[in-house]
Design a protein around this motif. Structure first.
Motif, PDB file in Angstrom:
ATOM      1  N   LYS A   3       0.847  -1.194   0.000  1.00 44.79           N
ATOM      2  CA  LYS A   3       0.000   0.000   0.000  1.00 44.79           C
ATOM      3  C   LYS A   3       0.880   1.241   0.000  1.00 44.79           C
ATOM      4  N   THR A   4       0.432   2.240  -0.715  1.00 48.70           N
ATOM      5  CA  THR A   4       1.122   3.519  -0.663  1.00 48.70           C
ATOM      6  C   THR A   4       0.267   4.479   0.145  1.00 48.70           C
ATOM      7  N   HIS A   5       0.925   5.394   0.786  1.00 45.74           N
ATOM      8  CA  HIS A   5       0.227   6.372   1.600  1.00 45.74           C
ATOM      9  C   HIS A   5       0.385   7.742   0.961  1.00 45.74           C
ATOM     10  N   SER A   6      -0.658   8.491   1.005  1.00 45.65           N
ATOM     11  CA  SER A   6      -0.643   9.833   0.451  1.00 45.65           C
ATOM     12  C   SER A   6       0.183  10.748   1.346  1.00 45.65           C
ATOM     13  N   TYR A   7       1.079  11.515   0.717  1.00 47.56           N
ATOM     14  CA  TYR A   7       1.856  12.485   1.480  1.00 47.56           C
ATOM     15  C   TYR A   7       0.941  13.524   2.107  1.00 47.56           C
ATOM     16  N   HIS A   8      -0.081  13.941   1.370  1.00 45.78           N
ATOM     17  CA  HIS A   8      -0.999  14.954   1.899  1.00 45.78           C
ATOM     18  C   HIS A   8      -1.714  14.422   3.139  1.00 45.78           C
ATOM     19  N   ASP A   9      -2.122  13.152   3.119  1.00 49.39           N
ATOM     20  CA  ASP A   9      -2.762  12.556   4.304  1.00 49.39           C
ATOM     21  C   ASP A   9      -1.788  12.561   5.487  1.00 49.39           C
ATOM     22  N   TYR A  10      -0.525  12.202   5.211  1.00 48.62           N
ATOM     23  CA  TYR A  10       0.494  12.216   6.251  1.00 48.62           C
ATOM     24  C   TYR A  10       0.687  13.639   6.794  1.00 48.62           C
ATOM     25  N   LEU A  11       0.748  14.601   5.878  1.00 47.96           N
ATOM     26  CA  LEU A  11       0.934  15.997   6.273  1.00 47.96           C
ATOM     27  C   LEU A  11      -0.202  16.464   7.174  1.00 47.96           C
ATOM     28  N   ILE A  12      -1.428  16.216   6.770  1.00 49.74           N
ATOM     29  CA  ILE A  12      -2.594  16.640   7.556  1.00 49.74           C
ATOM     30  C   ILE A  12      -2.547  15.993   8.939  1.00 49.74           C
ATOM     31  N   LYS A  13      -2.200  14.715   8.985  1.00 50.31           N
ATOM     32  CA  LYS A  13      -2.111  14.036  10.289  1.00 50.31           C
ATOM     33  C   LYS A  13      -1.033  14.665  11.164  1.00 50.31           C
ATOM     34  N   SER A  14       0.130  15.000  10.568  1.00 49.77           N
ATOM     35  CA  SER A  14       1.207  15.601  11.369  1.00 49.77           C
ATOM     36  C   SER A  14       0.830  16.999  11.848  1.00 49.77           C
ATOM     37  N   LEU A  15       0.040  17.720  11.045  1.00 53.91           N
ATOM     38  CA  LEU A  15      -0.362  19.080  11.417  1.00 53.91           C
ATOM     39  C   LEU A  15      -1.424  19.106  12.507  1.00 53.91           C
ATOM     40  N   GLN A  16      -1.911  17.952  12.905  1.00 51.76           N
ATOM     41  CA  GLN A  16      -2.832  17.890  14.041  1.00 51.76           C
ATOM     42  C   GLN A  16      -2.102  18.239  15.332  1.00 51.76           C
ATOM     43  N   GLN A  17      -0.780  18.073  15.322  1.00 49.42           N
ATOM     44  CA  GLN A  17       0.043  18.508  16.447  1.00 49.42           C
ATOM     45  C   GLN A  17       0.257  20.004  16.280  1.00 49.42           C
ATOM     46  N   ILE A  18      -0.211  20.791  17.217  1.00 45.01           N
ATOM     47  CA  ILE A  18      -0.191  22.244  17.078  1.00 45.01           C
ATOM     48  C   ILE A  18       1.225  22.794  16.890  1.00 45.01           C
ATOM     49  N   GLU A  19       2.210  22.142  17.506  1.00 46.00           N
ATOM     50  CA  GLU A  19       3.594  22.580  17.349  1.00 46.00           C
ATOM     51  C   GLU A  19       4.052  22.391  15.904  1.00 46.00           C
ATOM     52  N   GLU A  20       3.634  21.293  15.281  1.00 45.21           N
ATOM     53  CA  GLU A  20       3.969  21.036  13.875  1.00 45.21           C
ATOM     54  C   GLU A  20       3.302  22.081  12.972  1.00 45.21           C
ATOM     55  N   ALA A  21       2.062  22.418  13.303  1.00 45.83           N
ATOM     56  CA  ALA A  21       1.335  23.417  12.522  1.00 45.83           C
ATOM     57  C   ALA A  21       2.052  24.767  12.592  1.00 45.83           C
ATOM     58  N   ALA A  22       2.494  25.145  13.777  1.00 47.94           N
ATOM     59  CA  ALA A  22       3.214  26.413  13.943  1.00 47.94           C
ATOM     60  C   ALA A  22       4.513  26.397  13.133  1.00 47.94           C
ATOM     61  N   ALA A  23       5.246  25.297  13.172  1.00 48.89           N
ATOM     62  CA  ALA A  23       6.505  25.188  12.428  1.00 48.89           C
ATOM     63  C   ALA A  23       6.252  25.231  10.921  1.00 48.89           C
ATOM     64  N   TYR A  24       5.173  24.644  10.474  1.00 51.86           N
ATOM     65  CA  TYR A  24       4.807  24.624   9.054  1.00 51.86           C
ATOM     66  C   TYR A  24       4.537  26.043   8.551  1.00 51.86           C
ATOM     67  N   ILE A  25       3.779  26.801   9.326  1.00 50.70           N
ATOM     68  CA  ILE A  25       3.498  28.198   8.950  1.00 50.70           C
ATOM     69  C   ILE A  25       4.784  29.016   8.993  1.00 50.70           C
ATOM     70  N   GLN A  26       5.590  28.818  10.036  1.00 53.87           N
ATOM     71  CA  GLN A  26       6.856  29.545  10.162  1.00 53.87           C
ATOM     72  C   GLN A  26       7.752  29.279   8.962  1.00 53.87           C
ATOM     73  N   ALA A  27       7.815  28.040   8.535  1.00 54.47           N
ATOM     74  CA  ALA A  27       8.679  27.675   7.412  1.00 54.47           C
ATOM     75  C   ALA A  27       8.268  28.402   6.131  1.00 54.47           C
ATOM     76  N   ILE A  28       6.978  28.490   5.876  1.00 52.01           N
ATOM     77  CA  ILE A  28       6.533  29.159   4.647  1.00 52.01           C
ATOM     78  C   ILE A  28       6.806  30.659   4.719  1.00 52.01           C
ATOM     79  N   LEU A  29       6.712  31.230   5.886  1.00 47.31           N
ATOM     80  CA  LEU A  29       6.970  32.662   6.021  1.00 47.31           C
ATOM     81  C   LEU A  29       8.453  32.989   5.866  1.00 47.31           C
TER      82      LEU A  29
END
Length: 119
Positions: A3-29
């Motif tokens: 089975k292959t897993h969708s990267y987007h599904d993995y990303l959404i799951k990781s962003l459920q951790q609020i610290e990961e979400a903050a780092a994700y936004i920080q990285a784009i900025l």
């Protein structure tokens, strides 16, 4: 067959951790070469992962919709110019989890109450 897993599904799951979400936004900025649609995509990913739409007040939903419209129109140009000015002044943005705030509270508060963005 593996089975292959969708990267987007993995990303959404990781962003459920609020610290990961903050780092994700920080990285784009912090990107040197900004892509006009990327900031909006990042914010949509975080909102989806945090599953906040259903608990937003009517005003918060309106603010989110308006922000999406603005980012679609400008590509976040004003935000990136603001960050550029801060860098010129020797300052920077810091996206962080709000201290003393329950991560389950709405992520889109009025600008006078936002505590997650330090300058």
């Amino acid at each position: 067959m593996p089975k292959t897993h969708s990267y987007h599904d993995y990303l959404i799951k990781s962003l459920q951790q609020i610290e990961e979400a903050a780092a994700y936004i920080q990285a784009i900025l912090e990107e040197k070469e900004t892509e006009s649609e990327l900031l909006l995509t990042v914010l949509k990913d975080v909102v989806k992962a945090q599953n906040k739409i259903s608990i937003m007040t009517e005003d918060e939903q309106h603010n989110w919709e308006k922000l999406q419209e603005l980012l679609k129109a400008s590509g976040g140009e004003e935000i990136y110019r603001f960050i550029g000015l801060l860098k010129t002044l020797g300052l920077k943005t810091d996206i962080a989890v709000s201290e003393g705030k329950n991560p389950d509270t709405s992520i889109l508060e009025s600008s006078s109450r936002v505590e997650s963005c330090k300058f």
